[in-house]
Write an enzyme that holds these catalytic residues in place. Structure first.
Site, PDB file in Angstrom:
ATOM      1  N   ARG A 102     125.105  30.462 -12.151  1.00 32.41           N
ATOM      2  CA  ARG A 102     125.875  31.708 -12.051  1.00 32.41           C
ATOM      3  C   ARG A 102     127.312  31.373 -12.424  1.00 32.41           C
ATOM      4  O   ARG A 102     127.956  30.555 -11.760  1.00 32.41           O
ATOM      5  CB  ARG A 102     125.814  32.272 -10.628  1.00 32.41           C
ATOM      6  CG  ARG A 102     126.892  33.328 -10.385  1.00 32.41           C
ATOM      7  CD  ARG A 102     126.687  34.096  -9.106  1.00 32.41           C
ATOM      8  NE  ARG A 102     125.552  34.987  -9.210  1.00 32.41           N
ATOM      9  CZ  ARG A 102     125.335  36.005  -8.380  1.00 32.41           C
ATOM     10  NH1 ARG A 102     126.160  36.243  -7.382  1.00 32.41           N
ATOM     11  NH2 ARG A 102     124.291  36.782  -8.530  1.00 32.41           N
ATOM     12  N   HIS A 129     122.677  40.042 -16.179  1.00 33.70           N
ATOM     13  CA  HIS A 129     122.069  39.607 -14.915  1.00 33.70           C
ATOM     14  C   HIS A 129     120.551  39.805 -15.017  1.00 33.70           C
ATOM     15  O   HIS A 129     119.981  40.690 -14.395  1.00 33.70           O
ATOM     16  CB  HIS A 129     122.655  40.443 -13.770  1.00 33.70           C
ATOM     17  CG  HIS A 129     122.461  39.842 -12.409  1.00 33.70           C
ATOM     18  ND1 HIS A 129     121.775  38.661 -12.199  1.00 33.70           N
ATOM     19  CD2 HIS A 129     122.852  40.277 -11.174  1.00 33.70           C
ATOM     20  CE1 HIS A 129     121.768  38.399 -10.898  1.00 33.70           C
ATOM     21  NE2 HIS A 129     122.413  39.346 -10.258  1.00 33.70           N
ATOM     22  N   GLN A 132     118.204  39.885 -11.788  1.00 35.22           N
ATOM     23  CA  GLN A 132     118.306  41.134 -11.035  1.00 35.22           C
ATOM     24  C   GLN A 132     117.459  42.220 -11.698  1.00 35.22           C
ATOM     25  O   GLN A 132     116.722  42.944 -11.022  1.00 35.22           O
ATOM     26  CB  GLN A 132     119.767  41.581 -10.968  1.00 35.22           C
ATOM     27  CG  GLN A 132     119.984  42.894 -10.238  1.00 35.22           C
ATOM     28  CD  GLN A 132     119.674  42.814  -8.759  1.00 35.22           C
ATOM     29  OE1 GLN A 132     120.189  41.948  -8.069  1.00 35.22           O
ATOM     30  NE2 GLN A 132     118.821  43.702  -8.258  1.00 35.22           N
ATOM     31  N   ASP A 219     126.413  50.223  -9.542  1.00 29.80           N
ATOM     32  CA  ASP A 219     126.917  48.881  -9.224  1.00 29.80           C
ATOM     33  C   ASP A 219     128.401  49.025  -8.892  1.00 29.80           C
ATOM     34  O   ASP A 219     129.013  50.067  -9.161  1.00 29.80           O
ATOM     35  CB  ASP A 219     126.698  47.964 -10.451  1.00 29.80           C
ATOM     36  CG  ASP A 219     127.142  46.524 -10.214  1.00 29.80           C
ATOM     37  OD1 ASP A 219     127.278  46.113  -9.045  1.00 29.80           O
ATOM     38  OD2 ASP A 219     127.355  45.800 -11.210  1.00 29.80           O
ATOM     39  N   CYS A 259     122.111  46.853  -7.076  1.00 29.29           N
ATOM     40  CA  CYS A 259     121.879  45.399  -7.055  1.00 29.29           C
ATOM     41  C   CYS A 259     122.444  44.757  -5.797  1.00 29.29           C
ATOM     42  O   CYS A 259     121.997  43.681  -5.405  1.00 29.29           O
ATOM     43  CB  CYS A 259     122.459  44.765  -8.303  1.00 29.29           C
ATOM     44  SG  CYS A 259     124.207  45.141  -8.561  1.00 29.29           S
ATOM     45  N   ARG A 287     113.845  40.295  -5.588  1.00 29.46           N
ATOM     46  CA  ARG A 287     114.518  39.178  -6.253  1.00 29.46           C
ATOM     47  C   ARG A 287     113.710  37.897  -6.034  1.00 29.46           C
ATOM     48  O   ARG A 287     113.522  37.109  -6.950  1.00 29.46           O
ATOM     49  CB  ARG A 287     115.938  38.978  -5.678  1.00 29.46           C
ATOM     50  CG  ARG A 287     116.929  40.090  -5.979  1.00 29.46           C
ATOM     51  CD  ARG A 287     117.300  40.139  -7.439  1.00 29.46           C
ATOM     52  NE  ARG A 287     117.795  38.873  -7.945  1.00 29.46           N
ATOM     53  CZ  ARG A 287     119.067  38.447  -7.829  1.00 29.46           C
ATOM     54  NH1 ARG A 287     119.966  39.208  -7.246  1.00 29.46           N
ATOM     55  NH2 ARG A 287     119.437  37.276  -8.341  1.00 29.46           N
TER      56      ARG A 287
HETATM   57  N1  NVA Z   1     128.526  43.530 -11.438  1.00 29.49           N
HETATM   58  C1  NVA Z   1     128.477  42.757 -10.229  1.00 29.49           C
HETATM   59  C2  NVA Z   1     127.049  42.415  -9.897  1.00 29.49           C
HETATM   60  C3  NVA Z   1     126.877  41.649  -8.621  1.00 29.49           C
HETATM   61  C4  NVA Z   1     125.463  41.284  -8.354  1.00 29.49           C
HETATM   62  C5  NVA Z   1     129.311  41.506 -10.393  1.00 29.49           C
HETATM   63  O1  NVA Z   1     129.257  40.892 -11.469  1.00 29.49           O
HETATM   64  O2  NVA Z   1     130.029  41.143  -9.469  1.00 29.49           O
HETATM   65  N1   CP Z   2     122.605  41.177  -6.566  1.00 33.97           N
HETATM   66  C1   CP Z   2     123.042  39.908  -6.504  1.00 33.97           C
HETATM   67  O1   CP Z   2     122.973  39.130  -7.472  1.00 33.97           O
HETATM   68  O2   CP Z   2     123.493  39.553  -5.280  1.00 33.97           O
HETATM   69  P1   CP Z   2     124.313  38.231  -4.908  1.00 33.97           P
HETATM   70  O3   CP Z   2     125.641  38.325  -5.611  1.00 33.97           O
HETATM   71  O4   CP Z   2     124.420  38.270  -3.428  1.00 33.97           O
HETATM   72  O5   CP Z   2     123.541  37.042  -5.401  1.00 33.97           O
END
Ligand code: NVA
Ligand code: CP
Length: 303
Positions: A102, A129, A132, A219, A259, A287
């Site tokens: 990540r 993502h 997800q 989101d 998400c 997930r």
């Molecule tokens: N768009 C959000 C998704 C989190 C799962 C982010 O990138 O923070």
């Molecule tokens: N939706 C998601 O990826 O959650 P986290 O940021 O908690 O991993």
């Protein structure tokens, strides 16, 4: 399937094959049927951003599959001190059977896969993502039984979630509509590709996007890494909220997906969130099942 870097790399058959295996693994887990497909294998999990769901579901997923997982934070590894991803890839490949990452740049994930010799899984970048969205597709099929004739509406930022939802949603046969403010549109190449399928709408009108939708998705207004823009974004996205008024134009049995983490009162109201909590938390649970399916597909075949 060698890696999961972005959904654009997968065809419909490969996506459905992951979803089918995810359904099977979910059934087996619920019924106490062991599935140690990755006995003795180790997944490394590199995190340059925070996480609750991704970290826990990958770690528990490896445990369920008979393997183990290692949490590697940027802050505590040499990555955080500038060791190149090309070198990290070659070192970690000698210890691990798979790597989940990540991070910010999609390019870093692609380089990890290029220089490493084990499967790489994208656990979120600024661009996409995919994990997800595999869970999201699994959840939509669970509640709607099909993708055919299903309309998915995304309301909000044209970010990583929007990009992956467009690609995944269209690939499995859904109609996808995205409503976002001008200047916050999804990736231009993805929009171009989606427009050519004839099953995509991009608008700044949330009611147009949500009209007759079977699933409404939103989101956060400010993603990880965009914290300094939070105040500006609150103003820009003020009209981009999933609330009861918006849901009144969707199909009466429309589901709501998020998400997570959610900001009640911003991208979604507390009443809509709670009215659809069963769908949203099933989505979060999925997930685990979807990622286990991905890991089996990628890591079992390397044994
Ligand atoms: N768009 C959000 C998704 C989190 C799962 C982010 O990138 O923070
Ligand atoms: N939706 C998601 O990826 O959650 P986290 O940021 O908690 O991993």
């Amino acid at each position: 399937m060698k890696h999961l870097l972005k959904l654009g790399d997968l065809d419909e058959k490969e996506i459905l094959s992951v979803l089918n295996l995810a359904d099977q693994l979910k059934y087996e887990k619920k019924n106490g049927i062991k599935h140690h497909h990755l006995e003795g294998k180790t997944l490394g999990m590199i995190f340059a951003k925070s996480s609750t769901r991704t970290r826990v579901s990958f770690e528990v997923g490896m445990y369920d599959l008979g393997g183990s997982a290692l949490f590697l934070s940027n802050a505590n590894t040499q990555l955080g001190r500038g060791e190149p991803i090309e070198d990290t890839a070659r070192v970690l490949s000698r210890y691990l059977d798979g790597i989940m990452i990540r991070t910010f740049e999609q390019e870093e994930v692609e380089k990890l896969a290029e220089y490493g010799s084990v499967p790489v899984i994208n656990g979120l970048t600024d661009y996409c993502h995919p994990c997800q969205v595999l869970a999201d597709l699994m959840t939509i099929r669970e509640f709607k039984n099909t993708f055919k004739g299903i309309k998915l509406a995304f309301i909000g930022d044209g970010n990583n979630m929007a990009n992956s939802l467009i690609v995944g949603g269209i690939k499995v046969g859904m109609e996808v509509a995205v409503a976002c403010p001008k200047g916050y549109e999804p990736d231009a190449d993805i929009v171009k590709w989606a427009n050519e399928t004839g099953r995509f709408t991009l608008t700044s009108d949330i009611y147009e996007a949500a009209k007759n939708a079977d699933a409404v998705y939103t989101d956060v207004w400010a993603s990880m890494g965009e914290e300094s823009e939070a105040e500006i974004r609150k103003k820009v996205f003020a009209g981009y909220q999933v609330n009861a008024d918006l849901m009144s134009v969707a199909n009466p049995d429309a589901m709501v997906l998020h998400c997570l983490p959610a900001h009640r009162g911003e991208e979604i109201t507390a009443d809509v969130f709670e009215a659809h909590a069963n769908e949203i938390f099933e989505e979060a649970e999925n997930r685990l099942h979807a990622q286990k399916a991905v890991m089996v597909k990628l890591m079992k075949q390397t044994s």
